[in-house]
Design an enzyme around this catalytic site. Structure first.
Site, PDB file in Angstrom:
ATOM      1  N   HIS A  27      26.993  -5.129 -25.831  1.00  0.00           N
ATOM      2  CA  HIS A  27      26.184  -5.819 -24.809  1.00  0.00           C
ATOM      3  C   HIS A  27      25.700  -4.777 -23.808  1.00  0.00           C
ATOM      4  O   HIS A  27      26.441  -4.338 -22.932  1.00  0.00           O
ATOM      5  CB  HIS A  27      27.017  -6.887 -24.088  1.00  0.00           C
ATOM      6  CG  HIS A  27      27.414  -8.020 -24.977  1.00  0.00           C
ATOM      7  ND1 HIS A  27      26.492  -8.893 -25.518  1.00  0.00           N
ATOM      8  CD2 HIS A  27      28.613  -8.417 -25.445  1.00  0.00           C
ATOM      9  CE1 HIS A  27      27.111  -9.785 -26.273  1.00  0.00           C
ATOM     10  NE2 HIS A  27      28.402  -9.515 -26.255  1.00  0.00           N
ATOM     11  N   ASN A  62      37.952  -6.615 -31.584  1.00  0.00           N
ATOM     12  CA  ASN A  62      36.557  -6.662 -31.147  1.00  0.00           C
ATOM     13  C   ASN A  62      36.519  -6.636 -29.622  1.00  0.00           C
ATOM     14  O   ASN A  62      37.308  -7.324 -28.963  1.00  0.00           O
ATOM     15  CB  ASN A  62      35.948  -7.982 -31.663  1.00  0.00           C
ATOM     16  CG  ASN A  62      34.461  -8.093 -31.432  1.00  0.00           C
ATOM     17  OD1 ASN A  62      33.700  -7.173 -31.741  1.00  0.00           O
ATOM     18  ND2 ASN A  62      34.023  -9.227 -30.889  1.00  0.00           N
ATOM     19  N   ASP A 119      23.071  -6.914 -27.818  1.00  0.00           N
ATOM     20  CA  ASP A 119      21.875  -7.350 -27.090  1.00  0.00           C
ATOM     21  C   ASP A 119      21.619  -6.379 -25.947  1.00  0.00           C
ATOM     22  O   ASP A 119      22.499  -5.602 -25.557  1.00  0.00           O
ATOM     23  CB  ASP A 119      21.904  -8.821 -26.634  1.00  0.00           C
ATOM     24  CG  ASP A 119      23.130  -9.209 -25.834  1.00  0.00           C
ATOM     25  OD1 ASP A 119      23.848  -8.321 -25.339  1.00  0.00           O
ATOM     26  OD2 ASP A 119      23.368 -10.423 -25.690  1.00  0.00           O
TER      27      ASP A 119
HETATM   28  O1  G3I Z   1      30.403 -27.030 -24.655  1.00  0.00           O
HETATM   29  C1  G3I Z   1      29.614 -27.312 -23.499  1.00  0.00           C
HETATM   30  C2  G3I Z   1      28.666 -28.424 -23.783  1.00  0.00           C
HETATM   31  O2  G3I Z   1      29.406 -29.572 -24.082  1.00  0.00           O
HETATM   32  C3  G3I Z   1      27.745 -28.607 -22.588  1.00  0.00           C
HETATM   33  O3  G3I Z   1      26.762 -29.529 -22.931  1.00  0.00           O
HETATM   34  C4  G3I Z   1      27.060 -27.298 -22.202  1.00  0.00           C
HETATM   35  C5  G3I Z   1      26.232 -27.405 -20.969  1.00  0.00           C
HETATM   36  O4  G3I Z   1      26.071 -26.169 -20.326  1.00  0.00           O
HETATM   37  O5  G3I Z   1      28.043 -26.334 -21.979  1.00  0.00           O
HETATM   38  C6  G3I Z   1      28.783 -26.080 -23.171  1.00  0.00           C
HETATM   39  O6  G3I Z   1      29.657 -25.008 -23.060  1.00  0.00           O
HETATM   40  C7  G3I Z   1      29.055 -23.731 -22.964  1.00  0.00           C
HETATM   41  C8  G3I Z   1      29.265 -22.962 -24.263  1.00  0.00           C
HETATM   42  O7  G3I Z   1      28.809 -21.629 -24.116  1.00  0.00           O
HETATM   43  C9  G3I Z   1      28.538 -23.590 -25.429  1.00  0.00           C
HETATM   44  O8  G3I Z   1      27.176 -23.575 -25.229  1.00  0.00           O
HETATM   45  C10 G3I Z   1      29.708 -23.027 -21.817  1.00  0.00           C
HETATM   46  O9  G3I Z   1      29.364 -23.654 -20.611  1.00  0.00           O
HETATM   47  C11 G3I Z   1      29.308 -21.574 -21.785  1.00  0.00           C
HETATM   48  O10 G3I Z   1      30.101 -20.921 -20.831  1.00  0.00           O
HETATM   49  C12 G3I Z   1      29.517 -20.929 -23.125  1.00  0.00           C
HETATM   50  O11 G3I Z   1      29.103 -19.587 -23.049  1.00  0.00           O
HETATM   51  C13 G3I Z   1      29.449 -18.754 -24.143  1.00  0.00           C
HETATM   52  C14 G3I Z   1      30.369 -17.658 -23.681  1.00  0.00           C
HETATM   53  O12 G3I Z   1      30.652 -16.787 -24.767  1.00  0.00           O
HETATM   54  C15 G3I Z   1      31.654 -18.221 -23.124  1.00  0.00           C
HETATM   55  O13 G3I Z   1      32.567 -17.251 -22.827  1.00  0.00           O
HETATM   56  C16 G3I Z   1      28.168 -18.152 -24.704  1.00  0.00           C
HETATM   57  O14 G3I Z   1      27.358 -19.195 -25.267  1.00  0.00           O
HETATM   58  C17 G3I Z   1      28.505 -17.116 -25.776  1.00  0.00           C
HETATM   59  O15 G3I Z   1      27.351 -16.421 -26.136  1.00  0.00           O
HETATM   60  C18 G3I Z   1      29.511 -16.117 -25.230  1.00  0.00           C
HETATM   61  O16 G3I Z   1      29.836 -15.218 -26.256  1.00  0.00           O
HETATM   62  C19 G3I Z   1      30.724 -14.155 -25.914  1.00  0.00           C
HETATM   63  C20 G3I Z   1      31.492 -13.804 -27.166  1.00  0.00           C
HETATM   64  O17 G3I Z   1      32.116 -14.944 -27.690  1.00  0.00           O
HETATM   65  C21 G3I Z   1      32.512 -12.708 -26.886  1.00  0.00           C
HETATM   66  N1  G3I Z   1      31.891 -11.554 -26.294  1.00  0.00           N
HETATM   67  C22 G3I Z   1      31.050 -11.808 -25.133  1.00  0.00           C
HETATM   68  C23 G3I Z   1      30.018 -12.871 -25.450  1.00  0.00           C
HETATM   69  C24 G3I Z   1      29.079 -13.069 -24.299  1.00  0.00           C
HETATM   70  O18 G3I Z   1      29.783 -13.589 -23.197  1.00  0.00           O
END
Ligand code: G3I
Length: 361
Positions: free
Chosen positions: A251, A215, A282
């Site tokens: 994306h 992926n 998206d």
């Molecule tokens: O876990 C902590 C939580 O404890 C805290 O309260 C919160 C406050 O900001 O942060 C939380 O962690 C965040 C996590 O998402 C869960 O919400 C991280 O900071 C944040 O960086 C993380 O982002 C995710 C990202 O992947 C990380 O790489 C996005 O939600 C998620 O949509 C995104 O998804 C990725 C796919 O897995 C792979 N392809 C790209 C896609 C978009 O980046």
């Protein structure tokens, strides 16, 4: 105005969804009459049924638990779910040997209650790894042999836990960089490129019926990535490694051209015998939102679905969150957002209506 936008503008006026009065588009009466001549696609589940395709969404587990309206729309509209974060390694094993499955289980349980299938995301990635793992590799306390054992245990434990409950796994996520080289991750650096074949074999042994995917993003158009993935897959197949699918994250942003060759790219992967999925669709935009930008966004979503529907092997079309209320985009791209098909209040945007209209062709 481009012809597709004109077509969409017409299609958007068709009340295929029970819109709140305030959101009803103009010209509804004329469109009502036109709609009588068409099979009425009621919602995304209906669209999925009509085309024999799975329509999925990423799931925000906190919202799933806390927001009844979010849950309601998720379960009304979608036939396939992907945990947005809950199945990632840092989520399921935050401390070494201490597994926290509650959030991942919640997604699987929700799916079973609502007749939805599940994509497991993701077994191996370079992001969202637990701190104990990255620091252990960094300070040398976890050497290559142990790292391989840890990876095997991780893959086996997670795949076995959900055996029979996950339709498809993103086994390795984002293994290639934007220059078309193997991404320099701790896996490549410490285990060598064979980690990919190992992971697929371990996953197959743990759940022989799950479809196993690579992926990545930008594979829609980036020639270097496309070529690299095609050669990785051919090499895996030559070694009889069990690989079933290629996931295109999808994306996109309206400030960039739509990847017009995407359907052909999908076909090149399908020609290798693979199943195809759009796994994280998206379409973001530079804020503020305008009607023109929403129309362009709708066109992008519609084209992506059209591309998927035009390739027989494309079996799933999943959006990376269905509502602007919960989207990763504003947190990652300064000044951008509104990337989803429903707004913050869970009202359908033109993109939602455009997906339904795509089904009518
Ligand atoms: O876990 C902590 C939580 O404890 C805290 O309260 C919160 C406050 O900001 O942060 C939380 O962690 C965040 C996590 O998402 C869960 O919400 C991280 O900071 C944040 O960086 C993380 O982002 C995710 C990202 O992947 C990380 O790489 C996005 O939600 C998620 O949509 C995104 O998804 C990725 C796919 O897995 C792979 N392809 C790209 C896609 C978009 O980046």
């Amino acid at each position: 105005m481009r012809p597709l936008i004109v077509a969409l503008t017409l299609a958007l006026a068709v009340p295929a969804f029970a819109l709140p009065a305030s959101a009803a588009p103009p010209g509804q009466d004329a469109a009502n009459a036109a709609a009588k001549n068409h099979h009425r696609v009621k919602d995304l589940r209906d669209l999925a049924r009509k085309h024999g395709i799975r329509i999925g969404s990423a799931v925000d587990v906190a919202a799933l638990r806390a927001e009844a309206d979010y849950r309601h729309v998720l379960n009304r509209e979608f036939t396939h779910l992907t945990a947005e974060n809950a199945m990632k390694w840092e989520s399921v094993e935050p401390e070494r040997g201490v597994y926290t499955w509650d959030d991942a289980d919640a997604v699987v349980a929700n799916a079973r209650r609502n007749g939805q299938q599940v994509r497991g995301h993701t077994l191996i990635w370079h992001n969202q790894l637990p701190g104990w793992l990255t620091s252990g590799v960094e300070d040398g306390s976890i050497g290559p042999a142990e790292l391989r054992k840890i990876l095997r245990e991780h893959v086996q434990t997670q795949v076995r836990r959900y055996k029979g409950k996950i339709r498809a796994w993103d086994v390795v996520n984002e293994a290639v960089d934007d220059d078309g080289n193997m991404r320099q991750t701790i896996w490549l650096q410490h285990l060598g490129p064979g980690y990919i074949a190992d992971a697929f074999r371990w996953a197959r042994a743990a759940d022989p019926r799950a479809k196993l995917y690579l992926n990545d993003y930008n594979v829609e158009w980036n020639q270097g990535k496309i070529d690299r993935y095609l050669s990785i897959i051919q090499e895996l197949q030559a070694q009889r490694v069990p690989i079933d699918g290629m996931g295109f994250q999808g994306h996109l942003g309206i400030q960039y051209d739509y990847p017009g060759d995407w359907a052909n790219v999908m076909r090149r992967f399908a020609a290798l015998g693979l199943e195809i999925a759009v796994t994280e669709m998206d379409v973001r935009m530079v804020l503020p939102v305008t009607p023109e930008k929403l129309a362009t966004q709708a066109e992008y979503y519609s084209r992506a679905l059209t591309d998927c529907l035009s390739v027989k092997a494309c079996r799933e079309f999943t959006v990376w969150g269905y509502t602007d209320r919960h989207s990763w985009v504003p947190g990652w791209f300064d000044g951008e957002g509104a990337a989803c098909i429903l707004d913050e209040n869970l009202r359908p945007k033109p993109a939602y209506q455009a997906l339904l209209a795509t089904a009518r062709r």
